[in-house]
Design an enzyme around this catalytic site. Structure first.
Site, PDB file in Angstrom:
ATOM      1  N   LYS A 159       0.802  -1.226   0.000  1.00 31.19           N
ATOM      2  CA  LYS A 159       0.000   0.000   0.000  1.00 31.19           C
ATOM      3  C   LYS A 159       0.839   1.282   0.000  1.00 31.19           C
ATOM      4  CE  LYS A 159      -4.178  -1.603   2.287  1.00 31.19           C
ATOM      5  NZ  LYS A 159      -4.925  -1.683   3.541  1.00 31.19           N
ATOM      6  N   ASP A 166     -10.158   2.442   3.333  1.00 30.93           N
ATOM      7  CA  ASP A 166     -10.194   1.686   4.596  1.00 30.93           C
ATOM      8  C   ASP A 166     -10.856   2.463   5.734  1.00 30.93           C
ATOM      9  OD1 ASP A 166      -8.929  -0.625   3.650  1.00 30.93           O
ATOM     10  OD2 ASP A 166      -6.930   0.199   3.998  1.00 30.93           O
TER      11      ASP A 166
HETATM   12  P1  NAP Z   1       0.439  -3.121   6.428  1.00 29.26           P
HETATM   13  O1  NAP Z   1       0.363  -1.755   5.832  1.00 29.26           O
HETATM   14  O2  NAP Z   1       1.513  -4.044   5.948  1.00 29.26           O
HETATM   15  O3  NAP Z   1       0.547  -2.977   8.027  1.00 29.26           O
HETATM   16  C1  NAP Z   1       0.734  -4.084   8.848  1.00 29.26           C
HETATM   17  C2  NAP Z   1       0.800  -3.644  10.305  1.00 29.26           C
HETATM   18  O4  NAP Z   1       1.022  -4.780  11.139  1.00 29.26           O
HETATM   19  C3  NAP Z   1       1.956  -2.674  10.578  1.00 29.26           C
HETATM   20  O5  NAP Z   1       1.631  -1.841  11.660  1.00 29.26           O
HETATM   21  C4  NAP Z   1       3.063  -3.662  10.967  1.00 29.26           C
HETATM   22  O6  NAP Z   1       4.130  -3.057  11.653  1.00 29.26           O
HETATM   23  C5  NAP Z   1       2.279  -4.622  11.838  1.00 29.26           C
HETATM   24  N1  NAP Z   1       2.906  -5.934  11.959  1.00 29.26           N
HETATM   25  C6  NAP Z   1       3.084  -6.846  10.975  1.00 29.26           C
HETATM   26  N2  NAP Z   1       3.694  -7.949  11.467  1.00 29.26           N
HETATM   27  C7  NAP Z   1       3.893  -7.712  12.792  1.00 29.26           C
HETATM   28  C8  NAP Z   1       4.510  -8.452  13.834  1.00 29.26           C
HETATM   29  N3  NAP Z   1       5.017  -9.668  13.626  1.00 29.26           N
HETATM   30  N4  NAP Z   1       4.557  -7.901  15.076  1.00 29.26           N
HETATM   31  C9  NAP Z   1       4.034  -6.661  15.308  1.00 29.26           C
HETATM   32  N5  NAP Z   1       3.453  -5.912  14.343  1.00 29.26           N
HETATM   33  C10 NAP Z   1       3.391  -6.420  13.098  1.00 29.26           C
HETATM   34  O7  NAP Z   1      -0.944  -3.907   6.221  1.00 29.26           O
HETATM   35  P2  NAP Z   1      -2.451  -3.337   6.200  1.00 29.26           P
HETATM   36  O8  NAP Z   1      -2.892  -3.245   4.814  1.00 29.26           O
HETATM   37  O9  NAP Z   1      -2.531  -2.146   7.083  1.00 29.26           O
HETATM   38  O10 NAP Z   1      -3.238  -4.592   6.836  1.00 29.26           O
HETATM   39  C11 NAP Z   1      -3.117  -4.938   8.217  1.00 29.26           C
HETATM   40  C12 NAP Z   1      -4.172  -6.003   8.564  1.00 29.26           C
HETATM   41  O11 NAP Z   1      -5.466  -5.433   8.395  1.00 29.26           O
HETATM   42  C13 NAP Z   1      -4.142  -7.233   7.659  1.00 29.26           C
HETATM   43  O12 NAP Z   1      -4.420  -8.352   8.458  1.00 29.26           O
HETATM   44  C14 NAP Z   1      -5.266  -6.997   6.669  1.00 29.26           C
HETATM   45  O13 NAP Z   1      -5.873  -8.175   6.184  1.00 29.26           O
HETATM   46  C15 NAP Z   1      -6.272  -6.245   7.553  1.00 29.26           C
HETATM   47  N6  NAP Z   1      -7.128  -5.345   6.762  1.00 29.26           N
HETATM   48  C16 NAP Z   1      -8.481  -5.510   6.854  1.00 29.26           C
HETATM   49  C17 NAP Z   1      -9.318  -4.686   6.139  1.00 29.26           C
HETATM   50  C18 NAP Z   1     -10.794  -4.885   6.206  1.00 29.26           C
HETATM   51  O14 NAP Z   1     -11.490  -4.377   5.331  1.00 29.26           O
HETATM   52  N7  NAP Z   1     -11.316  -5.555   7.208  1.00 29.26           N
HETATM   53  C19 NAP Z   1      -8.796  -3.659   5.321  1.00 29.26           C
HETATM   54  C20 NAP Z   1      -7.406  -3.504   5.272  1.00 29.26           C
HETATM   55  C21 NAP Z   1      -6.577  -4.354   6.001  1.00 29.26           C
HETATM   56  P3  NAP Z   1       5.402  -2.515  10.766  1.00 29.26           P
HETATM   57  O15 NAP Z   1       4.840  -1.737   9.615  1.00 29.26           O
HETATM   58  O16 NAP Z   1       6.178  -1.671  11.696  1.00 29.26           O
HETATM   59  O17 NAP Z   1       6.121  -3.728  10.283  1.00 29.26           O
END
Ligand code: NAP
Length: 263
Positions: free
Chosen positions: A47, A83
């Site tokens: 993203k 989102d």
């Molecule tokens: P992203 O931009 O990659 O962000 C991921 C987040 O999780 C970041 O804050 C990251 O920290 C953290 N993270 C990842 N692995 C971790 C770990 N092992 N320990 C601690 N923190 C960790 O992804 P995103 O698009 O925001 O998505 C995040 C989640 O939300 C996903 O599960 C996705 O499926 C869900 N989501 C749901 C919807 C919905 O419509 N319901 C919409 C969007 C996303 P760092 O960046 O510092 O690594």
């Protein structure tokens, strides 16, 4: 849900999934232009990279620095983020009004940032952001500065590994939202909260993850008597907004809710 909606409106579109890495984003965007694709969604971890590579950003995508929806306007790729809209509708669906509430949000990635800004704009009084010290840390600090300078919400940023601060913030808050990918399949055994005793029964616990439907966090919170909900309706409503951007038409929410989101 998109293919159902295309058929519903008699639109000759198809929605497909492509698995790419962050460093392949520029090539994927070129392919979109070449094949005259109308648009796409973008999910983690691409993203932020997409926000740097598209031709234009919507005002929200610019502030957040992340894109989850691209619209191809005759070869010009415009990045949007839906989102935050999806998150707010999800809260409403569950009867939760954030106005004046204290909230803890875990994460500072694309979805988390959209949620945090939206929550501040919608009147959350105190927002505690927790993220690990890594990729998104600096961005989280900047985001808190932006929120503190431009809204009446007081935002703080802490290390997710700081258990004492996390416990203290949860004790003082009404709502906890997990917006990290911790707990998402195939790593469904992971959980962002290290100790179940941090979740008192009065806390409303939401997870934006929808696969699995019941993350370990939600299981733990339910067992403690907390009200819980997952990210399914956020998925539906962020998608409905993307559908509108691509087609100018409304997604048929009720049949989709009935067929795909019940149970
Ligand atoms: P992203 O931009 O990659 O962000 C991921 C987040 O999780 C970041 O804050 C990251 O920290 C953290 N993270 C990842 N692995 C971790 C770990 N092992 N320990 C601690 N923190 C960790 O992804 P995103 O698009 O925001 O998505 C995040 C989640 O939300 C996903 O599960 C996705 O499926 C869900 N989501 C749901 C919807 C919905 O419509 N319901 C919409 C969007 C996303 P760092 O960046 O510092 O690594």
């Amino acid at each position: 849900m998109y293919n159902f909606s295309f058929q519903y409106h008699n639109l000759d579109y198809a929605y497909m999934a492509f698995d790419i890495k962050e460093d392949q984003v520029p090539a994927a965007l070129d392919a979109m232009r070449l094949f005259k694709m109308r648009g796409c969604n973008v999910t983690m971890p691409c993203k932020n990279k997409v926000a740097q590579c598209v031709d234009e950003l919507s005002p929200a995508a610019k502030i957040i620095g992340a894109v989850n929806t691209i619209v191809n306007e005759d070869g010009k790729l415009v990045g949007h983020i839906t989102d935050g809209i999806g998150f707010v509708r999800n809260l409403k669906e569950h009867g939760v009004d954030v106005k004046g509430k204290k909230m803890v949000v875990l994460g500072a990635g694309g979805a988390a940032t959209a949620i945090e800004i939206q929550a501040a704009l919608d009147g959350v009084s105190t927002l505690h952001i927790f993220n690990r010290k890594g990729r998104s840390w600096e961005r989280a600090l900047k985001l808190a500065d932006t929120i503190n300078a431009n809204t009446s919400c007081k935002a703080t940023v802490s290390d997710l590994a700081d258990e004492a601060s996390l416990r203290q913030a949860l004790e003082a808050s009404t709502i906890l939202t997990n917006a990290t990918s911790l707990g998402m399949a195939p790593h469904a055994d992971t959980c962002p909260i290290p100790d179940a005793s941090m979740l008192r029964p009065e806390l409303i616990v939401s997870d934006i993850i929808y696969n699995p439907k019941q993350t370990r966090l939600l299981q733990m919170a339910s067992a403690n008597g907390c009200a819980t909900f997952n990210g399914l309706y956020m998925l539906l409503f962020q998608g409905a907004e993307a559908f509108r951007l691509w087609t100018g038409k409304e997604m048929p929410i009720e049949p989709i809710r009935e067929h795909y989101f019940k149970g």
